[in-house]
Design an enzyme around this catalytic site. Sequence first.
Site, PDB file in Angstrom:
ATOM      1  N   PRO A 155       0.815  -1.219   0.000  1.00  0.00           N
ATOM      2  CA  PRO A 155       0.000   0.000   0.000  1.00  0.00           C
ATOM      3  C   PRO A 155       0.855   1.278   0.000  1.00  0.00           C
ATOM      4  O   PRO A 155       0.510   2.249  -0.677  1.00  0.00           O
ATOM      5  CB  PRO A 155      -0.831  -0.121   1.280  1.00  0.00           C
ATOM      6  CG  PRO A 155      -0.936  -1.588   1.511  1.00  0.00           C
ATOM      7  CD  PRO A 155       0.391  -2.140   1.089  1.00  0.00           C
ATOM      8  N   TYR A 156       1.948   1.272   0.760  1.00  0.00           N
ATOM      9  CA  TYR A 156       2.829   2.446   0.773  1.00  0.00           C
ATOM     10  C   TYR A 156       3.407   2.701  -0.616  1.00  0.00           C
ATOM     11  O   TYR A 156       3.354   3.827  -1.131  1.00  0.00           O
ATOM     12  CB  TYR A 156       3.956   2.235   1.781  1.00  0.00           C
ATOM     13  CG  TYR A 156       5.030   3.293   1.697  1.00  0.00           C
ATOM     14  CD1 TYR A 156       4.819   4.574   2.194  1.00  0.00           C
ATOM     15  CD2 TYR A 156       6.258   3.004   1.108  1.00  0.00           C
ATOM     16  CE1 TYR A 156       5.804   5.551   2.101  1.00  0.00           C
ATOM     17  CE2 TYR A 156       7.247   3.977   1.016  1.00  0.00           C
ATOM     18  CZ  TYR A 156       7.021   5.241   1.509  1.00  0.00           C
ATOM     19  OH  TYR A 156       7.997   6.202   1.414  1.00  0.00           O
ATOM     20  N   ALA A 157       3.967   1.651  -1.235  1.00  0.00           N
ATOM     21  CA  ALA A 157       4.592   1.820  -2.547  1.00  0.00           C
ATOM     22  C   ALA A 157       3.581   2.292  -3.591  1.00  0.00           C
ATOM     23  O   ALA A 157       3.882   3.166  -4.415  1.00  0.00           O
ATOM     24  CB  ALA A 157       5.244   0.509  -2.980  1.00  0.00           C
ATOM     25  N   SER A 159       0.779   3.999  -3.095  1.00  0.00           N
ATOM     26  CA  SER A 159       0.371   5.391  -2.861  1.00  0.00           C
ATOM     27  C   SER A 159       1.413   6.363  -3.391  1.00  0.00           C
ATOM     28  O   SER A 159       1.072   7.417  -3.961  1.00  0.00           O
ATOM     29  CB  SER A 159       0.123   5.638  -1.366  1.00  0.00           C
ATOM     30  OG  SER A 159       1.326   5.573  -0.614  1.00  0.00           O
ATOM     31  N   LYS A 160       2.686   6.019  -3.255  1.00  0.00           N
ATOM     32  CA  LYS A 160       3.746   6.895  -3.752  1.00  0.00           C
ATOM     33  C   LYS A 160       3.878   6.820  -5.272  1.00  0.00           C
ATOM     34  O   LYS A 160       4.190   7.827  -5.925  1.00  0.00           O
ATOM     35  CB  LYS A 160       5.067   6.539  -3.082  1.00  0.00           C
ATOM     36  CG  LYS A 160       5.139   6.921  -1.604  1.00  0.00           C
ATOM     37  CD  LYS A 160       5.130   8.430  -1.415  1.00  0.00           C
ATOM     38  CE  LYS A 160       5.491   8.810   0.014  1.00  0.00           C
ATOM     39  NZ  LYS A 160       5.610  10.269   0.208  1.00  0.00           N
TER      40      LYS A 160
END
Length: 245
Positions: A155-157, A159-160
């Site tokens: 999810p972090y990757a 979103s970025k």
Amino acid sequence: MSDRVALVTGSTQGIGAAIARRLAKEGYRVALHGRRSASEMASLLTGLPGASYHAADLEQVESAGSLVRDVLAHHGRLDVLVNNAGAVARFPHADLKAATPAVWRRMMDVNLIAPWMLITEAETALRASARTGRPGCIVNIGTHAGVRPKGSSIPYAVSKAALHHTTRLLALTLGPDIRVNCVAPGLVDTAMSTGWEAAYELWNTKSPMRRPAKPDDIADLVAAFCRNDYVTGEILIADGGLNLT
């Protein structure tokens, strides 16, 4: 430069604090941002002439607009917006159940929607800046994991990666009045990275530079984007060459 203003979100520590210090040295009046009260953060302004501090919780994305309005009320203008504030979720990519809807929403809210809200609120002021002779400037802070299938979690990757593509789309949409670029760091030696031994081992042994980035390394690149009035739509990977391996 003494009349030019730069808002740096998430600037109470780490990368954001380094960016704020660097832009102050470049002659900007810096608007710092964090979630804690102004009275708690007063010491941040020491040594930063003309600086101000503004509290806002960007996890509540509706507060993004009020942050920009507070900066404009205080300084009367805005020339540079650095979207540095972000959230991280750290768990193995294979642990799919850890990526709950709540995690996905938080990553997208903080890392994508909040920067979008800040940009939309700042657009008018940044276009006004362009009428003084230089384009307005937006610098987003992404991650090398938005370019490669890496990162602290999926999810972090993701979103970025969305922030990276937004950077390109806005560069097309807002030019020539406003330039939009992105710095995409790998591991940076900050409090946020504390305890991530596997990442430190990777950078210390596999990257050509044999170390993670320092916050000042990233601040230098942000300042370069702010200084150059021609470059737009770029995603600059700053991972010590790890992407080459």
